[in-house]
Design a protein around this motif. Structure first.
Motif, short mmCIF file in Angstrom:
data_model
loop_
_atom_site.label_atom_id
_atom_site.label_comp_id
_atom_site.label_asym_id
_atom_site.label_seq_id
_atom_site.Cartn_x
_atom_site.Cartn_y
_atom_site.Cartn_z
N PRO A 47 0.80 -1.23 0.00
CA PRO A 47 0.00 0.00 0.00
C PRO A 47 0.83 1.28 0.00
O PRO A 47 0.40 2.31 -0.54
N ARG A 48 2.03 1.24 0.57
CA ARG A 48 2.89 2.43 0.58
C ARG A 48 3.40 2.76 -0.82
O ARG A 48 3.90 3.87 -1.06
N ASP A 170 1.75 17.84 -5.89
CA ASP A 170 3.11 17.58 -6.37
C ASP A 170 3.16 16.25 -7.09
O ASP A 170 2.18 15.49 -7.10
N PHE A 171 4.29 15.96 -7.71
CA PHE A 171 4.57 14.62 -8.19
C PHE A 171 5.99 14.27 -7.78
O PHE A 171 6.74 15.12 -7.29
N VAL A 172 6.38 13.01 -7.96
CA VAL A 172 7.69 12.55 -7.48
C VAL A 172 8.43 11.80 -8.58
O VAL A 172 7.83 11.32 -9.55
N LEU A 173 9.74 11.72 -8.39
CA LEU A 173 10.59 10.84 -9.19
C LEU A 173 10.89 9.63 -8.32
O LEU A 173 11.48 9.75 -7.24
N PHE A 174 10.45 8.47 -8.78
CA PHE A 174 10.62 7.22 -8.05
C PHE A 174 11.78 6.41 -8.63
O PHE A 174 11.96 6.38 -9.86
N GLY A 179 13.00 -6.18 -4.40
CA GLY A 179 13.27 -6.96 -3.20
C GLY A 179 13.03 -6.20 -1.91
O GLY A 179 13.12 -6.78 -0.83
N ARG A 180 12.70 -4.90 -2.00
CA ARG A 180 12.43 -4.11 -0.80
C ARG A 180 10.93 -3.86 -0.64
O ARG A 180 10.16 -3.96 -1.59
N LYS A 181 10.53 -3.54 0.58
CA LYS A 181 9.17 -3.10 0.87
C LYS A 181 9.24 -1.88 1.76
O LYS A 181 9.81 -1.96 2.85
N PRO A 182 8.68 -0.75 1.30
CA PRO A 182 8.12 -0.52 -0.03
C PRO A 182 9.19 -0.60 -1.11
O PRO A 182 10.37 -0.43 -0.83
N MET A 183 8.73 -0.84 -2.34
CA MET A 183 9.68 -1.08 -3.43
C MET A 183 10.12 0.21 -4.13
O MET A 183 11.12 0.23 -4.82
N TYR A 184 9.36 1.30 -3.93
CA TYR A 184 9.66 2.54 -4.63
C TYR A 184 10.21 3.58 -3.67
O TYR A 184 9.63 3.84 -2.61
#
Length: 197
Positions: A47-48, A170-174, A179-184
Motif C-alpha cells: 500500500p505504501r 506535487d509529483f515525485v521521481l521514483f 526486493g524491498r518493501k516498499p519497493m519505490y
C-alpha cells in the motif's frame, strides 16, 4: 562511458508518479484485503507504493539523473494542483488471466492528463519517448492472476463523500528497489507552484 562522457556509476530504474495520500492508502488496503479472498494474484502491491504513473523511463544512467531532475522541475513549474478521486476497479488483460488488477482515478482527469503530457514533452529532449498508447491513469493493486476461474466483472465501488478525494499538489521521481518493501524510493519531490482556479 555514458553519453555525457563521464564514467557510468550504474543505473536506476525510474518513473514519475503522483503518490496516493496515506489515508487513501489505508482505504484501498481495506478493500484489497477483502478482494484478496475472492481473487488470486501472484503479486500484491505494498500500500505504501500505491501511485498514478505519469511516465516510465526505465533504466537510467546515474550520471543522467541530475539532468532529469532539472527538467522535471521545469515541468512542475508549469503545473498547478488539482483534485483527484478514487474510482472503481477493473483488470487489464484477458478475463482468464488478467495481468493487472487496478483501481481507477476520477476527478479532474483533464488536468492530470495535461500534467502527464507536460512531463512527457519535457523529458523528450533527454531521449525519453512517451508511450504510444493513450494515457490510462490507474493505481496498480496486483499483478499476474493465478486463479483457476476467469475474473468476473468487479462490482461498483461506492466512494461517497470527500473521503475518497484528495488534492494533488506535487509529483515525485521514483526509483525502483527490487526486493524491498516498499519497493519505490522517492528521489525527488516536485511541488506545483500554484493552484488552478
Amino acid at each position: 562511458m555514458s553519453k555525457s562522457g563521464k564514467e557510468s556509476t550504474g543505473s536506476e530504474r525510474l518513473f514519475t508518479a503522483i503518490r496516493l495520500p496515506h489515508h487513501l492508502q489505508e482505504q484501498v488496503k481495506v478493500w484489497r484485503d477483502d478482494i484478496k479472498r475472492q481473487l488470486f494474484f501472484r503479486t500484491w502491491t505494498d500500500p505504501r507504493d500505491y501511485h498514478i504513473t505519469l511516465q516510465f523511463m526505465g533504466d537510467v544512467d546515474t550520471n543522467t539523473i541530475p539532468s532529469v531532475i532539472e527538467v522535471l522541475k521545469e515541468a512542475a513549474a508549469k503545473s498547478g494542483s488539482f483534485q483527484l478521486r478514487l474510482g472503481g476497479a477493473g483488470t487489464f488483460g484477458r478475463p482468464a488471466s488478467p495481468k493487472v488488477l487496478w483501481r481507477g482515478v476520477e476527478g479532474e482527469r483533464g488536468k492530470l492528463g495535461l500534467l502527464q503530457k507536460t512531463v512527457a514533452d519535457h523529458m523528450l529532449p533527454l531521449g525519453f519517448r512517451p508511450e504510444e498508447r493513450p494515457y490510462s491513469p490507474h493505481i496498480t493493486i496486483a499483478r499476474s492472476y493465478i486463479g483457476s476461474e476467469p475474473v468476473q466483472p468487479l462490482p461498483n465501488i461506492e466512494n461517497a463523500g470527500s473521503d475518497a478525494s484528495w488534492i494533488a499538489t506535487d509529483f515525485v521521481l521514483f526509483a525502483t528497489k527490487f526486493g524491498r518493501k516498499p519497493m519505490y524510493e522517492v528521489l525527488q519531490t516536485f511541488p506545483f507552484p500554484y493552484s488552478y482556479p
